[in-house]
Each structure stands twice: as structure tokens, then as C-alpha cells.
Scaffold this motif. Structure first.
Motif, PDB file in Angstrom:
ATOM      1  N   ALA A 184       0.858  -1.188   0.000  1.00 37.69           N
ATOM      2  CA  ALA A 184       0.000   0.000   0.000  1.00 37.69           C
ATOM      3  C   ALA A 184       0.891   1.235   0.000  1.00 37.69           C
ATOM      4  N   ILE A 185       1.413   1.575  -1.170  1.00 35.24           N
ATOM      5  CA  ILE A 185       2.296   2.744  -1.287  1.00 35.24           C
ATOM      6  C   ILE A 185       1.420   3.980  -1.509  1.00 35.24           C
ATOM      7  N   ILE A 186       1.429   4.862  -0.522  1.00 34.89           N
ATOM      8  CA  ILE A 186       0.592   6.064  -0.582  1.00 34.89           C
ATOM      9  C   ILE A 186       1.442   7.250  -0.149  1.00 34.89           C
ATOM     10  N   PHE A 187       1.742   8.142  -1.085  1.00 37.09           N
ATOM     11  CA  PHE A 187       2.511   9.340  -0.775  1.00 37.09           C
ATOM     12  C   PHE A 187       1.552  10.496  -0.518  1.00 37.09           C
ATOM     13  N   THR A 188       1.630  11.076   0.675  1.00 32.70           N
ATOM     14  CA  THR A 188       0.792  12.224   1.017  1.00 32.70           C
ATOM     15  C   THR A 188       1.685  13.421   1.326  1.00 32.70           C
ATOM     16  N   GLN A 189       1.125  14.632   1.174  1.00 33.13           N
ATOM     17  CA  GLN A 189       1.853  15.864   1.469  1.00 33.13           C
ATOM     18  C   GLN A 189       1.396  16.402   2.822  1.00 33.13           C
ATOM     19  N   ASN A 190       2.326  16.540   3.763  1.00 29.21           N
ATOM     20  CA  ASN A 190       1.963  17.178   5.034  1.00 29.21           C
ATOM     21  C   ASN A 190       1.669  18.661   4.833  1.00 29.21           C
ATOM     22  N   ARG A 191       2.244  19.216   3.766  1.00 27.17           N
ATOM     23  CA  ARG A 191       2.046  20.626   3.455  1.00 27.17           C
ATOM     24  C   ARG A 191       1.970  20.789   1.945  1.00 27.17           C
ATOM     25  N   THR A 192       0.950  21.499   1.473  1.00 27.96           N
ATOM     26  CA  THR A 192       0.842  21.754   0.032  1.00 27.96           C
ATOM     27  C   THR A 192       1.895  22.768  -0.395  1.00 27.96           C
ATOM     28  N   ALA A 193       2.556  22.474  -1.498  1.00 30.06           N
ATOM     29  CA  ALA A 193       3.618  23.352  -1.982  1.00 30.06           C
ATOM     30  C   ALA A 193       3.061  24.636  -2.562  1.00 30.06           C
ATOM     31  N   GLY A 194       3.863  25.702  -2.452  1.00 35.43           N
ATOM     32  CA  GLY A 194       3.537  26.944  -3.141  1.00 35.43           C
ATOM     33  C   GLY A 194       3.932  26.850  -4.606  1.00 35.43           C
ATOM     34  N   ASP A 195       3.946  27.983  -5.291  1.00 36.49           N
ATOM     35  CA  ASP A 195       4.237  27.971  -6.722  1.00 36.49           C
ATOM     36  C   ASP A 195       5.731  27.836  -7.021  1.00 36.49           C
TER      37      ASP A 195
END
Length: 532
Positions: free
Chosen positions: A306-317
Motif C-alpha cells: 500500500a504505497i501512498i505518498f501524502t503531502q503534510n504541506r501543500t507546496a507553493g508555486d
């Protein structure tokens, strides 16, 4: 062509094969698949006679010649490259040796003349006069330069030896060709050459490979090792995978009627058959799929990570900006004048003719090496996770897997939390107490993947992430990167992986950067046209 009858093999209490009966017939290409440890390579060794089963027998049709891709890279060290290839046709090589020995005699007798005449007839019958040119053609197709054909094998590096041994197996048009991981150490162009060679090959091929694009291109059948048995399925790997997943979904749909399930499977077969028209094997593949019975489609017992990559913080531009980046090593420019602006959501495949250039590029981005010139600047909101192609330094410790992974957690993490990430990569129960320094190559990559998931980064950098992984883990990794909402830079020799993940291709060269907003297949087409 070749038949296994009542074949069983046990190692102590472990049963690899239990009363296996299977027949591989003329003109087909069989991809042998199975989870790590299922016995794929072992089964090929049983077929080739390198391993004797505990019970049962292997029968090759009378008069048929088998060729096997050798795994011992030092077996022919004192022979020339060209002779090593021609030795692939054992009978022809014996004729050549005996013929040369007779002509070398100082006291050439009448009997020698008679024997030499017989050998010349056999030599001509086996197309011996073209042997050297045929061997040279195979070597050139596999990327061995003509200047190297007369070198001794011990003068070549490991990757070159692999190609010579592959040429040896292909030489002389064998009736049965057995190949264990033939695409290892081959670049994209050489893999494509091998695919075309096997598509034109009229005899029987049995192959083990973790390259899904390769299996999809060349295979007419899949031989699936599961539950200590081997079952044949018509079609390529993608058909087997998608149909087995559909069957698994259907098995969990208790309320769905049998007729509805059958109709769903029939529609799936029809769709896949129509899509096969785009493949290199369009005509034969469609004919094969037309013959598939719905009852042949069964769910697999495979376990997928179950490989699931999540972002703890959404990146800016602002993601990453590279200006004037250059790197050399003694007597070689790896890359120079690299200018790159990475956009939010880019999934960039990094290519280079020299794999060292790719490794150096990722090492510079991750602070493991310094550039000769240039600058790199990450955006303020960017968090990174890195999967290197060489990871042995991470595992020089006797920590168990729980404590090993805990050291990469930002906060003090309890065992349950850490076990969750290990469990996603199929480490469970007592396996989590295994020492980090005793792991196999595939287990190390799975641990490194757990480490990446733990970080919750919004920019992933991966150098050959599929190395050492089985098909199930590669598929799960592939799907995870496709679904990841962040930004990815990666390098992979896996064609299907690169084609389905990347929306942008960059190639590092000694004179600058090639940068194209397109898929991998589109890039290969563009490059082929640009080079004309």
C-alpha cells in the motif's frame, strides 16, 4: 515443445512446486511471473536441467535445441567475445573445434581428410559460413562495438558481459529460448532491439522479467506461479493483471449475480482485445484473446504494497530553480549548463546516456555532492524525500526495522505508528524485528519507501525506484506516483513506469539540457526523428 510432468520441488518444509504439469508449445512466448521467492528462476533452472526436481520429469521434443541465458559472468573470461557468442550453438562449435584441430595437424592423414569432409558438410548444413557475421550482427544490435568483438571477455565490464551472454543465447536460432531477466543492464534502445528480435523469433521463448513493457510487448501467454502451481493464461502481463484484479473485485461483490459477472468479464476481454490492435503483436494478440474463456480468469493471491505518498504541506508555486549547473568527473563531462525551472505538479523523468550523470544530478539536489558550477534553489514551502539508487549506507546498523524507521520520524513516534508504515510495505509480525543489516535488496528498497512515505514530502526525488522490486511492488509504486498530487523528479529504466508517470522529459547532456513537455513515448519518437 517442452513439457513438465508431475514436477515437485521442496527445500525442507518449504514447497516451491507441487505436482506441476505444464506444456510450452511451438511459436509462443511465455512470461513466467510470481511473487518474490515463488520460484521463477528456479523453475527455469528445472526446465534447463540445471536443477533436478524431487519428483517428475522434463521432456524436450526430440531433435530440438535449447539455449539458456547464462548467469555466470566469468565463465568465458579467457575467450574472445565473438567465440563466446558462437559457443551458444554447442553442436556447431564442436564441429568448428574438431575441424580446426584436424587442419592444424602436421601429419594430415587420409582418414583426417575423410573426417574433415564430413565435418565440412555438417558445418555447411548448420550455416557455419555465416556464423561469425551472424554473431557480430547480434553483438552490434545489443550495443557491443565492433572494436570489442575480438577482445577477451575479461576485458569487458559487467554490463557488457551481460549483453554478450544474451547474444550467445540468441545465436543460431534455437528451438527453445530460456531467458532469466534479459533486460537487466540494457538501455531503452537495446531493450527495444531485443523486443523486435523476439517478435520476429518464430520459435518458443520462456522468459522471466520485471519489465512490464517488455512482457506486454513480447508475451503471448503468462505462466503464473501461485499456490505452488503454475497456471497458463492467454495474453500479455497487463491483460493478466487487469483481469485478475477484476476477478478479485468480483469475488468480493457477493451480491452480484453470476451472469452479471460473466458479462462484465466478457466486456473486459472485448475492450482489451480492441486495445491490443495498437501493440506490435496486434494480429496474433487479438486472435489469442478471442479464444479466452471467462472461466480462465481467476483472482490472484498476490499481496500488493500500500504505497501512498501524502503531502503534510501543500507546496507553493516556487518549487525548484536550477541555473548553470555543471558536473564533471576525471576525463568526462557528465552534464553542463543545466537550466531548469520545475513547475508545481510536474512529474519529470530524468534521462542521460550516462547513468552516472543522473546519479550525480540527484546527489547534488540532495546535498550529497557539490556541483562544479551553478546554483539550485528550492521554494520556501518545499519539503523533499529522496530514494537513491544505492542505499547500502543506510543499512550499516543492527537496529531492528521499527527502530530503523523511527530514526527518520520528525517527532517521537510510538511502535504502532511506525508499524503502520512498515505494514504498508508488507513487513508485519516478527518481520518488523528483523535487523536492518541482513535485508535483501528488495527489502531495503521497501524500507526506503516506508521512509519516504513517513516524511510526507511535497517533492519526491527517486533514482531507479524499481530496482530489486517484484512486479507487485513496481505496480503499486507506479500507481502511487500517478496518484501523488505533488511534484516528482525520477529516473527509471522501466518503460511502462516512465511512460505512465512522466508528463515532462528532461535529458542531461554534456552540452546542456533537452527539456520537453511530453510523454516518454512521444519523446522517443521526437528523438528518433531529430536524429535522422
Amino acid at each position: 515443445m517442452i513439457t513438465a510432468t508431475n514436477v515437485s520441488l521442496r527445500y525442507g518444509k518449504r514447497v516451491l512446486f507441487d505436482d506441476v504439469n505444464i506444456k510450452f508449445t511451438q511459436g509462443n512466448c511465455y512470461g513466467v511471473i510470481g511473487a518474490n521467492g515463488a520460484g521463477k528462476s528456479t523453475f527455469l533452472k528445472i526446465l534447463s536441467g540445471d536443477i533436478d526436481p524431487n519428483t517428475g520429469s522434463i521432456a524436450l521434443d526430440s531433435g530440438k535445441r535449447m539455449a539458456v541465458l547464462k548467469q555466470n559472468h566469468h565463465e568465458y573470461d579467457n575467450l574472445s567475445v565473438l567465440n563466446t557468442v558462437m559457443m551458444g550453438h554447442t553442436d556447431l562449435w564442436k564441429v568448428m573445434e574438431e575441424k580446426d584441430a584436424i587442419y592444424a595437424k602436421a601429419d594430415f592423414s587420409e582418414a583426417d581428410g575423410v573426417r574433415a569432409s564430413e565435418l565440412e558438410a555438417k558445418f555447411a548444413e548448420m550455416d557455419g559460413w555465416n556464423a561469425e557475421s551472424d554473431a557480430a550482427s547480434l553483438l552490434s544490435g545489443l550495443g557491443i562495438k565492433e572494436d570489442d568483438h575480438h577482445k577477451l571477455m575479461k576485458e569487458l565490464d559487467g554490463a557488457e558481459k551481460v549483453r554478450v551472454l544474451l547474444a550467445q543465447a540468441l545465436f543460431g536460432n534455437p528451438d527453445l529460448l530460456i531467458l532469466d531477466e534479459p533486460t537487466n543492464d540494457l538501455d531503452i534502445q537495446t531493450i527495444s532491439w531485443l523486443e523486435d528480435f523476439l517478435l520476429d523469433f518464430k520459435n518458443t521463448v520462456i522468459v522471466v522479467s520485471h519489465d512490464r513493457h517488455f512482457l506486454d510487448t513480447v508475451c503471448t501467454h503468462i505462466a503464473d506461479i501461485d499456490f505452488s502451481q503454475i497456471k497458463l493464461f492467454t495474453g500479455n502481463y497487463s491483460f493478466w493483471y487487469e483481469s485478475s484484479q477484476l476477478a478479485l473485485q468480483q469475488r468480493s461483490s457477493a451480491n452480484k449475480k453470476a451472469e452479471e459477472k460473466k458479462k462484465e468479464l466478457q466486456e473486459f476481454i472485448a475492450r482489451f482485445s480492441a486495445n491490443a490492435a495498437k501493440s506490435k503483436q496486434a494480429t496474433s494478440r487479438r486472435k489469442l484473446l478471442d479464444k479466452i474463456n471467462v472461466e480462465d480468469i481467476q483472482p490472484s493471491s498476490r499481496k500488493y504494497p500500500a504505497i501512498i505518498f501524502t503531502q503534510n504541506r501543500t507546496a507553493g508555486d516556487q518549487i525548484l530553480e536550477i541555473k548553470g549547473l555543471s558536473k564533471s568527473q576525471p576525463e568526462e563531462i557528465l552534464f553542463s549548463n543545466i537550466d531548469l525551472f520545475v513547475n508545481k505538479g510536474d512529474k519529470i523523468a530524468v534521462l542521460a546516456e550516462d547513468a552516472n550523470a543522473i546519479t550525480a544530478f540527484f546527489q547534488i539536489l540532495n546535498g550529497e555532492s557539490e556541483a562544479d558550477e551553478g546554483s539550485i534553489k528550492f521554494g520556501q514551502t518545499i519539503t523533499t524525500a529522496y530514494l537513491p539508487n544505492e542505499n547500502s549506507d543506510y543499512f550499516n546498523t543492527d537496529l531492528n526495522l521499527i527502530d530503523w524507521l523511527r530514526q527518520y520520524a520528525e517527532d517521537e513516534a510510538d511502535d504502532v505508528y511506525i508499524r503502520g508504515f512498515l505494514g504498508k510495505m508488507l513487513f508485519s509480525g516478527e518481520e518488523t524485528f528483523k535487523k536492518a543489516n541482513v535485508l535483501s535488496g528488495g527489502e531495503k528498497v521497501r524500507c526506503m519507501t516506508s521512509r519516504m512515505m513517513l516524511k510526507g514530502a511535497n517533492l519526491l526525488m527517486l533514482n531507479e525506484p524499481t530496482n530489486h522490486l517484484d512486479l507487485e511492488s513496481i505496480t503499486a509504486f507506479n500507481n502511487a506516483l500517478k496518484d501523488f498530487p505533488g511534484t516528482v523528479l525520477f529516473a527509471s529504466h522501466d518503460h511502462a513506469f516512465t511512460q505512465t508517470v512522466a508528463n515532462r522529459i528532461i535529458e542531461l547532456t554534456p552540452t546542456g539540457l533537452i527539456d520537453k513537455l511530453m510523454t516518454f513515448d512521444e519523446y522517443l519518437e521526437w528523438k528518433a526523428t531529430a536524429l535522422v
